[in-house]
Design a protein around this motif. Structure first.
Motif, short mmCIF file in Angstrom:
data_model
loop_
_atom_site.label_atom_id
_atom_site.label_comp_id
_atom_site.label_asym_id
_atom_site.label_seq_id
_atom_site.Cartn_x
_atom_site.Cartn_y
_atom_site.Cartn_z
N SER A 146 0.76 -1.20 -0.09
CA SER A 146 0.14 0.01 -0.07
C SER A 146 0.79 1.45 -0.08
N THR A 147 0.44 2.30 -0.62
CA THR A 147 1.03 3.65 -0.33
C THR A 147 1.14 3.79 1.07
N GLY A 148 0.56 3.30 2.08
CA GLY A 148 0.37 3.69 3.33
C GLY A 148 1.65 2.97 3.79
N HIS A 149 2.48 2.18 3.17
CA HIS A 149 3.86 1.91 3.68
C HIS A 149 4.77 3.19 3.97
N ARG A 150 4.75 4.24 3.25
CA ARG A 150 5.19 5.41 3.60
C ARG A 150 5.09 6.02 4.82
N ILE A 151 4.04 5.64 5.44
CA ILE A 151 3.70 5.99 6.87
C ILE A 151 4.72 5.88 7.93
N GLN A 152 5.25 4.71 7.67
CA GLN A 152 6.06 4.13 8.87
C GLN A 152 7.58 4.14 8.03
N ALA A 153 8.45 4.99 8.48
CA ALA A 153 9.76 5.07 8.17
C ALA A 153 10.75 3.77 8.33
N ALA A 154 10.26 2.98 9.47
CA ALA A 154 11.09 2.10 9.68
C ALA A 154 10.30 1.05 10.42
#
Length: 298
Positions: A146-154
């Motif tokens: 998901s583009t939501g993977h960018r919410i979490q940087a690590a």
């Protein structure tokens, strides 16, 4: 690669076996439907068998149903054993099922629900089925991120299960980042084999996935839905392209080609810099093996 790729571009899938998780509704259903209509023998791997049967009745083609609860390692092992017994070969494993923005809950094995379902469940299933894909020319493992993977940087290894504090949005982001890291590390390990590991994301699609979102986020999405979302059949196209386009290569990532990757025809897209951290990918793999007890035959 075509910028107007659609279901019409799916090659003949006759003779191929596809396992699609979460295939009774939404993106998974549309993925399974399209594959079956192009000749594949499709297994709907679903938690609710009755809903799976109802979905199968709506699909034209060779479709069967397999019970699979990704929140239970026992269920995953049972499903994998059944699939191995009934399918000597698997051409496509589509890791599609997922939960999003859930309240703080755990799986049957004590994992945070989103990380446990979206990542660990699919990690275990893939490991248990991989030897059915490895001998098959052109076989692929496609994992939906998901583009939501960018919410979490690590990946927060110091509190992987969000026991100290919980953010339903942050936990979702971590699980989707894990999906990509798993894909990239899996492809690295598959380098000497013919099987490909590929990832995809659906943009913003009109499915039931947003039902657990906080009201402050859910209501605007509902109001704006006609403007920013696309039908589930369109949202499934990046997955279908990743699974069937002959031009696809391992460790690629497909998503909608429109502005902001919200909607549009599927194309090759980029994931966050964090997703390409090879040290974290390897660590996540090792931790996932320890947590699930599943070790890959590669």
């Amino acid at each position: 690669m075509s910028d107007s790729w659609s279901e019409l571009n799916i090659p003949d899938q006759q003779g191929r076996v596809a396992v699609v998780t979460g295939a009774n509704t939404g993106l998974g259903f549309e993925t399974a439907r399209a594959l079956a209509e192009h000749g594949a023998s499709v297994v709907l791997a679903v938690r609710d068998v009755e809903k799976g049967k109802q979905a199968a009745d709506r699909i034209t083609g060779d479709v069967t149903v397999q019970e699979l609860d990704l929140t239970s390692l026992d269920s995953i092992r049972t499903a994998a054993a059944t699939l191995r017994a009934t399918h000597p070969r698997i051409d496509l494993l589509i890791n599609n099922a997922g939960v999003m923005y859930t309240p703080k809950r755990t799986t049957h094995d004590g994992f945070e629900l989103q990380f446990g379902t979206n990542h660990l469940g699919h990690f275990a299933l893939t490991g248990l089925l991989l030897d059915r894909l490895l001998p098959v020319p052109g076989s692929r493992v496609v994992t939906v991120s998901s583009t939501g993977h960018r919410i979490q940087a690590a990946i927060h290894f110091d509190d992987l299960q969000w026991e100290r504090s919980y953010s339903r949005i942050g936990a979702y982001g971590q699980s989707k980042l894990a999906n990509l890291m798993f894909t990239y590390e899996l492809q690295r390990r598959l380098a000497s084999h013919g099987t490909l590991a590929v990832a995809a994301h659906p943009g913003v699609s009109n499915t039931e996935l947003v039902r657990n979102a906080p009201a402050a986020l859910r209501l605007p999405v509902t109001w704006l839905a006609p403007l920013i979302t696309q039908p589930a059949a369109s949202g499934a196209l990046p997955t279908l392209r990743a699974a069937t386009d002959p031009a696809v290569r391992g460790a690629q990532y497909y998503g909608p080609g429109g502005r902001g990757e919200l909607r549009g025809h599927p194309r090759l897209v980029a994931s966050s810099p964090a997703s390409h951290d090879t040290v974290t990918q390897k660590r996540l793999w090792s931790v996932s093996e320890d947590l699930t007890g599943v070790h890959f035959p590669i």
